[in-house]
Design a protein around this motif. Structure first.
Motif, PDB file in Angstrom:
ATOM      1  N   UNK A 134     141.367 -22.268 107.652  1.00  0.00           N
ATOM      2  CA  UNK A 134     142.281 -22.360 108.578  1.00  0.00           C
ATOM      3  C   UNK A 134     142.024 -21.651 109.980  1.00  0.00           C
ATOM      4  N   UNK A 135     141.464 -20.375 109.989  1.00  0.00           N
ATOM      5  CA  UNK A 135     141.451 -19.456 110.856  1.00  0.00           C
ATOM      6  C   UNK A 135     140.084 -19.529 111.556  1.00  0.00           C
TER       7      UNK A 135
ATOM      8  N   UNK B 127     148.451 -18.973 103.189  1.00  0.00           N
ATOM      9  CA  UNK B 127     147.198 -19.932 103.839  1.00  0.00           C
ATOM     10  C   UNK B 127     147.022 -21.132 102.670  1.00  0.00           C
ATOM     11  N   UNK B 128     147.168 -20.528 101.351  1.00  0.00           N
ATOM     12  CA  UNK B 128     146.851 -21.514 100.373  1.00  0.00           C
ATOM     13  C   UNK B 128     148.387 -22.561 100.513  1.00  0.00           C
TER      14      UNK B 128
ATOM     15  N   UNK C 212     151.969 -17.655 112.705  1.00  0.00           N
ATOM     16  CA  UNK C 212     151.438 -17.037 111.541  1.00  0.00           C
ATOM     17  C   UNK C 212     150.248 -16.283 111.887  1.00  0.00           C
ATOM     18  N   UNK C 213     149.245 -17.019 112.703  1.00  0.00           N
ATOM     19  CA  UNK C 213     147.767 -16.565 113.210  1.00  0.00           C
ATOM     20  C   UNK C 213     147.867 -15.597 114.085  1.00  0.00           C
ATOM     21  N   UNK C 214     148.987 -15.343 114.847  1.00  0.00           N
ATOM     22  CA  UNK C 214     149.191 -14.274 115.968  1.00  0.00           C
ATOM     23  C   UNK C 214     149.605 -12.956 115.005  1.00  0.00           C
TER      24      UNK C 214
ATOM     25  N   UNK D 289     157.169 -12.457 109.400  1.00  0.00           N
ATOM     26  CA  UNK D 289     156.599 -14.013 108.869  1.00  0.00           C
ATOM     27  C   UNK D 289     157.621 -14.630 107.780  1.00  0.00           C
ATOM     28  N   UNK D 290     158.437 -13.666 106.987  1.00  0.00           N
ATOM     29  CA  UNK D 290     159.395 -14.082 106.124  1.00  0.00           C
ATOM     30  C   UNK D 290     160.278 -14.981 106.745  1.00  0.00           C
ATOM     31  N   UNK D 291     160.778 -14.584 107.955  1.00  0.00           N
ATOM     32  CA  UNK D 291     161.996 -15.331 108.703  1.00  0.00           C
ATOM     33  C   UNK D 291     161.218 -16.695 109.176  1.00  0.00           C
TER      34      UNK D 291
END
Length: 235
Positions: free
Chosen positions: A129-130, A181-182, A206-208, A227-229
């Motif tokens: 994805x990246x 990502x999975x 996410x990617x940032x 990320x968790x939030x």
């Protein structure tokens, strides 16, 4: 291509039909990558176990790039080395980084578009994805079986109370990015109009976060909490 069943037989059939020179391994634990390297190093691409390359304990002619990120300087080094004539046998570039910088991807693309004979590139990532679409289009992609992916995804949770411990261990923190990502991949395929904007917002976030994690510009704990939030709001 989904790799299922006997990996050795899979590669035997693949290289018998012609093979390729640039590969992406998605979500591989190491077994697939090591076997692929053996086939590429073999003089006739059959992992014959008889030639000098097969009998060597190390990978002759291989250059390994590991670490948290592949930067433009690394990609330029690969580009320069790939354009040199190999002393003998195959020349293999093994790239196993958590993050490939955009400018590094651009340089890699130029390098693999017209590779020299017997020059190979093996990239291992948690997800495709990246990667930019132009680079992805030049790679032969191998993925684990769907059964393995589903089993791994079903067990994955990211809880705020676990962040403190994860932030102390970068290997475990990096594993979080691989699992997310999975988890994201099947979600993307089933988005509807109502959920698309929310999920795409999470993906950008996410990617940032991943970029900042591998560039070490913010503390791992703060990034993982964010990320968790973010993940919580779309579940």
């Amino acid at each position: 291509m989904i790799i299922d069943g006997d990996i050795n037989q899979f590669f035997r059939n693949f290289f018998r039909d012609g093979g390729a020179q640039a590969f992406l391994l998605v979500g591989d634990g190491g077994e697939t990558e090591n076997l692929l390297m053996r086939y590429l190093a073999c003089y006739d691409k059959s992992f014959c176990k008889k030639c000098e390359a097969c009998q060597s304990e190390s990978f002759l002619g291989a250059r390994v790039y590991e670490g948290e990120s592949l930067k433009i300087e690394d990609a330029r080094e690969i580009q320069f080395a790939a354009n040199q004539t190999a002393l003998y046998g195959s020349k293999i570039f093994r790239i196993k980084s958590g993050y490939l910088a955009p400018d590094a991807q651009t340089t890699l693309l130029k390098t693999i578009e017209e590779p020299h004979p017997e020059t190979y590139f093996v990239i291992s990532l948690a997800s495709d994805a990246s990667l930019s679409l132009p680079l992805l289009s030049r790679l032969t992609v191998f993925k684990k079986s769907k059964q393995d992916e589903k089993a791994e995804i079903s067990k994955f949770k990211l809880n705020l109370e676990d962040i403190g411990a994860l932030a102390q261990n970068r290997d475990e923190a990096e594993e979080v990015f691989r699992k997310i990502e999975a988890w994201m991949e099947p979600k993307i395929r089933t988005l509807n109009t109502d959920s698309a904007m929310l999920f795409l917002g999470f993906a950008e976030d996410y990617f940032e976060i991943k970029k900042r994690f591998f560039e070490r510009t913010y503390s791992p704990k703060m990034l993982l909490e964010h990320l968790a939030l973010s993940k919580h709001y779309i579940e």
